[in-house]
Enzyme design. Structure first.
Site, PDB file in Angstrom:
ATOM      1  N   LEU A  88      -1.709   7.137   3.206  1.00 33.59           N
ATOM      2  CA  LEU A  88      -0.263   7.016   3.110  1.00 33.59           C
ATOM      3  C   LEU A  88       0.421   8.301   3.559  1.00 33.59           C
ATOM      4  O   LEU A  88      -0.036   9.405   3.247  1.00 33.59           O
ATOM      5  CB  LEU A  88       0.148   6.693   1.667  1.00 33.59           C
ATOM      6  CG  LEU A  88      -0.456   5.423   1.053  1.00 33.59           C
ATOM      7  CD1 LEU A  88       0.133   5.197  -0.340  1.00 33.59           C
ATOM      8  CD2 LEU A  88      -0.222   4.208   1.941  1.00 33.59           C
ATOM      9  N   GLY A 131      -5.319   5.764   1.681  1.00 36.13           N
ATOM     10  CA  GLY A 131      -4.797   4.529   2.237  1.00 36.13           C
ATOM     11  C   GLY A 131      -5.558   4.050   3.453  1.00 36.13           C
ATOM     12  O   GLY A 131      -5.602   2.851   3.736  1.00 36.13           O
ATOM     13  N   ASN A 182      -9.177   9.054  -2.784  1.00 36.32           N
ATOM     14  CA  ASN A 182      -9.148  10.386  -3.403  1.00 36.32           C
ATOM     15  C   ASN A 182      -7.818  10.720  -4.069  1.00 36.32           C
ATOM     16  O   ASN A 182      -7.448  11.890  -4.212  1.00 36.32           O
ATOM     17  CB  ASN A 182      -9.472  11.449  -2.344  1.00 36.32           C
ATOM     18  CG  ASN A 182      -8.467  11.481  -1.206  1.00 36.32           C
ATOM     19  OD1 ASN A 182      -7.935  10.451  -0.811  1.00 36.32           O
ATOM     20  ND2 ASN A 182      -8.209  12.659  -0.678  1.00 36.32           N
ATOM     21  N   GLU A 183      -7.084   9.697  -4.502  1.00 32.78           N
ATOM     22  CA  GLU A 183      -5.738   9.906  -5.041  1.00 32.78           C
ATOM     23  C   GLU A 183      -5.704  10.866  -6.221  1.00 32.78           C
ATOM     24  O   GLU A 183      -4.737  11.644  -6.375  1.00 32.78           O
ATOM     25  CB  GLU A 183      -5.133   8.555  -5.446  1.00 32.78           C
ATOM     26  CG  GLU A 183      -4.593   7.732  -4.292  1.00 32.78           C
ATOM     27  CD  GLU A 183      -5.675   7.023  -3.487  1.00 32.78           C
ATOM     28  OE1 GLU A 183      -5.346   6.384  -2.480  1.00 32.78           O
ATOM     29  OE2 GLU A 183      -6.863   7.122  -3.876  1.00 32.78           O
TER      30      GLU A 183
END
Length: 302
Positions: free
Chosen positions: A108, A153, A177-178
């Site tokens: 993202l 994303g 990996n957020e």
């Protein structure tokens, strides 16, 4: 139409994505030299679609340099491009890949998550949801030819595909990996990866924000094959031929039977999911964390 009313529409009758674009020319078609049966290529600012060497197969290339970050515009163009192919009976399968060197998609676009107003956050998150739903439920065969790094994303996009082939390069890491950015992966991100690699592997991958090299991604089942980079396209074409050998109606109904419950989990909560996202991303602590990360990225580029 009110936002809540739009979100309650059936999946195929949701807000038409091209309404989100601002001055981006879509639907430009041009004859492709040497393409069989008069097939045509078409493109937009960030997505190029062209027929593959195999009949009935299109190659969809992300081209939002330098790292194919998933902006509102790119997300929208992806959905439009997929819809065009779904409506064209000449195509039965799509190879999804990148036109940017060494990166499939960085995930993202963080600029969409930082310093915007709540309405923009809601619009962006709705586009993320729409991309996932449309690709995850597509009747077409989707094969990801992952030719670069594939975090966050980007990984989510690849997980919507029916099959994933990753080029064998230690720099081509992939995973959700957020948590490393202080962000919690939504439940439908979790559903996507857990359906692919299982419960325990998902627990570790999501909590640690793991980015896996090709061999490890293959071991846990995040990808189906790892091949030398120069064999990526030929391998994906071979894979596609196997999938297209199955009668469409039987394969499509089976895919729907397997995936619909996962999609329904989001469809029933789209409005709440958007509201939760906007509330979370608007928090001062989250905005500060994202600003800090973006500044670090700018310094690295400098």
């Amino acid at each position: 139409m009110a936002l809540t009313a739009v979100l309650r529409l059936p999946a195929r009758a949701l807000l038409r994505p091209w309404a989100l674009l601002r001055g981006v020319a879509l639907g430009r078609t041009e004859a492709a030299a040497g393409i069989r049966n008069g097939a045509r290529r078409f493109g937009s600012q960030h997505v190029l679609v062209e027929p593959a060497a195999a009949a009935g197969v299109a190659v969809m290339k992300l081209r939002n340099p330098p790292v194919n970050s998933l902006s509102l515009e790119l997300l929208t163009e992806l959905v439009i491009s997929l819809e065009k192919l779904e409506n064209d009976k000449a195509f039965r399968g799509v190879i999804l890949t990148s036109d940017c060197p060494n990166v499939f998609s960085s995930g993202l676009d963080l600029r969409e998550l930082c310093g915007r107003n709540p309405a923009r956050y809601a619009e962006f998150w709705k586009a993320v949801q729409e991309m996932w739903l449309r690709f995850y439920l597509s009747n077409l065969v989707l094969v990801a030819a992952i030719n670069g790094a594939c975090p966050a994303g980007g990984c989510l996009l690849s997980l919507t595909c029916d099959y994933r082939v990753l080029a064998d390069n230690p720099k081509y890491l992939m995973g959700l990996n957020e948590t490393l950015l202080g962000i919690v992966a939504p439940f439908w991100f979790k559903d996507s990866i857990m359906n692919t690699i299982g419960h325990r592997a998902t627990e570790q991958a999501l909590q640690l924000g793991s980015l896996l090299p090709p061999a490890e991604a293959l071991r846990v089942g995040m990808v189906d094959q790892v091949v030398p980079e120069d064999q990526l396209l030929s391998t994906t074409l071979s894979v596609m031929a196997k999938w297209l050998a199955v009668p469409d109606h039987a394969r499509q109904l089976t895919k729907s039977m397997i995936r619909q419950a996962t999609a329904d989990h989001l469809l029933k909560q789209r409005d709440a999911d958007i509201q939760n996202f906007v509330s979370f991303i608007s928090k001062d602590a989250i905005q500060k964390s994202l600003q800090t990360y973006l500044e670090k990225l700018k310094q690295k580029k400098g």
